[in-house]
Design a protein around this motif. Structure first.
Motif, PDB file in Angstrom:
ATOM      1  N   ASP A  24       0.832  -1.204   0.000  1.00  0.00           N
ATOM      2  CA  ASP A  24       0.000   0.000   0.000  1.00  0.00           C
ATOM      3  C   ASP A  24       0.866   1.254   0.000  1.00  0.00           C
ATOM      4  N   GLN A  25       2.084   1.137   0.490  1.00  0.00           N
ATOM      5  CA  GLN A  25       3.024   2.253   0.393  1.00  0.00           C
ATOM      6  C   GLN A  25       3.636   2.307  -0.999  1.00  0.00           C
ATOM      7  N   ILE A  26       3.850   1.138  -1.596  1.00  0.00           N
ATOM      8  CA  ILE A  26       4.414   1.086  -2.947  1.00  0.00           C
ATOM      9  C   ILE A  26       3.431   1.673  -3.954  1.00  0.00           C
ATOM     10  N   ILE A  27       2.152   1.270  -3.876  1.00  0.00           N
ATOM     11  CA  ILE A  27       1.113   1.837  -4.729  1.00  0.00           C
ATOM     12  C   ILE A  27      -0.185   1.890  -3.919  1.00  0.00           C
ATOM     13  N   PRO A  28      -0.599   3.080  -3.490  1.00  0.00           N
ATOM     14  CA  PRO A  28      -1.807   3.198  -2.653  1.00  0.00           C
ATOM     15  C   PRO A  28      -3.046   2.632  -3.338  1.00  0.00           C
ATOM     16  N   ALA A  29      -3.964   2.131  -2.527  1.00  0.00           N
ATOM     17  CA  ALA A  29      -5.144   1.423  -3.032  1.00  0.00           C
ATOM     18  C   ALA A  29      -5.985   2.251  -3.993  1.00  0.00           C
ATOM     19  N   PHE A  40       1.400   3.259 -13.816  1.00  0.00           N
ATOM     20  CA  PHE A  40       1.512   3.087 -12.368  1.00  0.00           C
ATOM     21  C   PHE A  40       2.787   3.708 -11.799  1.00  0.00           C
ATOM     22  N   GLY A  41       3.814   3.844 -12.639  1.00  0.00           N
ATOM     23  CA  GLY A  41       5.069   4.428 -12.168  1.00  0.00           C
ATOM     24  C   GLY A  41       4.913   5.842 -11.655  1.00  0.00           C
ATOM     25  N   ASP A  42       3.937   6.575 -12.207  1.00  0.00           N
ATOM     26  CA  ASP A  42       3.704   7.949 -11.760  1.00  0.00           C
ATOM     27  C   ASP A  42       3.275   8.000 -10.298  1.00  0.00           C
ATOM     28  N   ASN A  43       2.692   6.909  -9.831  1.00  0.00           N
ATOM     29  CA  ASN A  43       2.177   6.879  -8.459  1.00  0.00           C
ATOM     30  C   ASN A  43       2.949   5.934  -7.548  1.00  0.00           C
ATOM     31  N   LEU A  44       4.123   5.496  -7.994  1.00  0.00           N
ATOM     32  CA  LEU A  44       4.981   4.674  -7.134  1.00  0.00           C
ATOM     33  C   LEU A  44       5.343   5.481  -5.879  1.00  0.00           C
ATOM     34  N   PHE A  45       5.095   4.913  -4.712  1.00  0.00           N
ATOM     35  CA  PHE A  45       5.342   5.588  -3.435  1.00  0.00           C
ATOM     36  C   PHE A  45       4.656   6.962  -3.389  1.00  0.00           C
ATOM     37  N   ARG A  46       3.459   7.036  -3.948  1.00  0.00           N
ATOM     38  CA  ARG A  46       2.768   8.319  -4.119  1.00  0.00           C
ATOM     39  C   ARG A  46       2.707   9.156  -2.837  1.00  0.00           C
ATOM     40  N   ASP A  47       2.305   8.551  -1.737  1.00  0.00           N
ATOM     41  CA  ASP A  47       2.113   9.328  -0.512  1.00  0.00           C
ATOM     42  C   ASP A  47       3.440   9.719   0.143  1.00  0.00           C
ATOM     43  N   TRP A  48       4.501   9.021  -0.200  1.00  0.00           N
ATOM     44  CA  TRP A  48       5.826   9.394   0.284  1.00  0.00           C
ATOM     45  C   TRP A  48       6.480  10.422  -0.641  1.00  0.00           C
ATOM     46  N   ARG A  49       6.099  10.405  -1.918  1.00  0.00           N
ATOM     47  CA  ARG A  49       6.725  11.293  -2.906  1.00  0.00           C
ATOM     48  C   ARG A  49       6.102  12.680  -2.964  1.00  0.00           C
ATOM     49  N   TYR A  50       4.775  12.749  -2.679  1.00  0.00           N
ATOM     50  CA  TYR A  50       4.068  14.012  -2.911  1.00  0.00           C
ATOM     51  C   TYR A  50       3.286  14.478  -1.695  1.00  0.00           C
TER      52      TYR A  50
END
Length: 198
Positions: A24-29, A40-50
């Motif tokens: 869920d950290q790698i790709i949020p639900a 999907f790469g645009d949202n890899l670690f989305r919540d940690w990246r943005y």
């Protein structure tokens, strides 16, 4: 879906020394609605990246231009949590071709092997050496030799062997997924079927 053949990968690496990174950290639900492997790469670690306003978080490693490469080095127990294959898709779509860790969750490891990302499990001691080498020189390179099943710190020549299922290894060397593998041996399957009694 065929993917890039994997033979010998020499690259710098991106360090993520965090343990128990779950899917869920790698790709949020909330990003699991798509069924194709693209985007999907645009949202890899989305919540940690943005941040909440979609501005990049300067302190996250993927936003740090100091680090780059096709290898992600993660902490122990990488890919734990739910079994979503989208996590492996996100890693691949971002541009990583290998993930190195001292331990992988089994389902995540299998999902990676199915889509062309090589999970390289090393000892905790070798993992520490890799992190230390990248910290000392962000341009340090790793060589992952799939035919020989070795990972090498290029700067020092230190290396370690890793395990991989023989069938999955053959598929990765040839760039096959399971369907490609069957298509490749189609003639053998037909020949065998013709010999079977009705």
């Amino acid at each position: 879906m065929a993917y890039d053949k994997f033979n010998i990968l020499t690259s710098s690496a991106v360090p993520l020394p965090i343990e128990n990174v779950d899917t869920d950290q790698i790709i949020p639900a909330r990003f699991l609605k798509a069924t194709k492997r693209e985007g999907f790469g645009d949202n890899l670690f989305r919540d940690w990246r943005y941040n909440g306003d979609d501005t990049p978080k300067a302190d996250f490693v993927l936003n740090n231009p100091t680090y780059s490469g096709k290898i992600l080095v993660g902490g122990k127990n990488f890919g734990s949590g739910s079994s979503r294959e989208h996590a492996a898709w996100a890693v691949y779509d971002y541009g990583f071709r290998a993930v190195v860790s001292s331990f992988f969750a089994d389902i995540f490891k299998g999902n990676c092997l199915n889509i062309g990302v090589l999970p390289v499990q090393v000892s905790p001691e070798f993992s520490d050496k890799i992190f230390a080498a990248i910290e000392a020189d962000p341009n340090t390179e790793l060589e992952i030799n799939l035919p020989e099943q070795t990972i090498t710190l290029k700067a020092t020549g230190e290396k370690e062997s890793f395990d991989i299922n023989g069938y999955k290894k053959n598929n990765m060397v040839n760039g096959f997924d399971d369907i490609d593998y069957l298509q490749n041996i189609k003639e053998e399957i037909v020949s065998f079927a013709e010999k079977l009694p009705y």
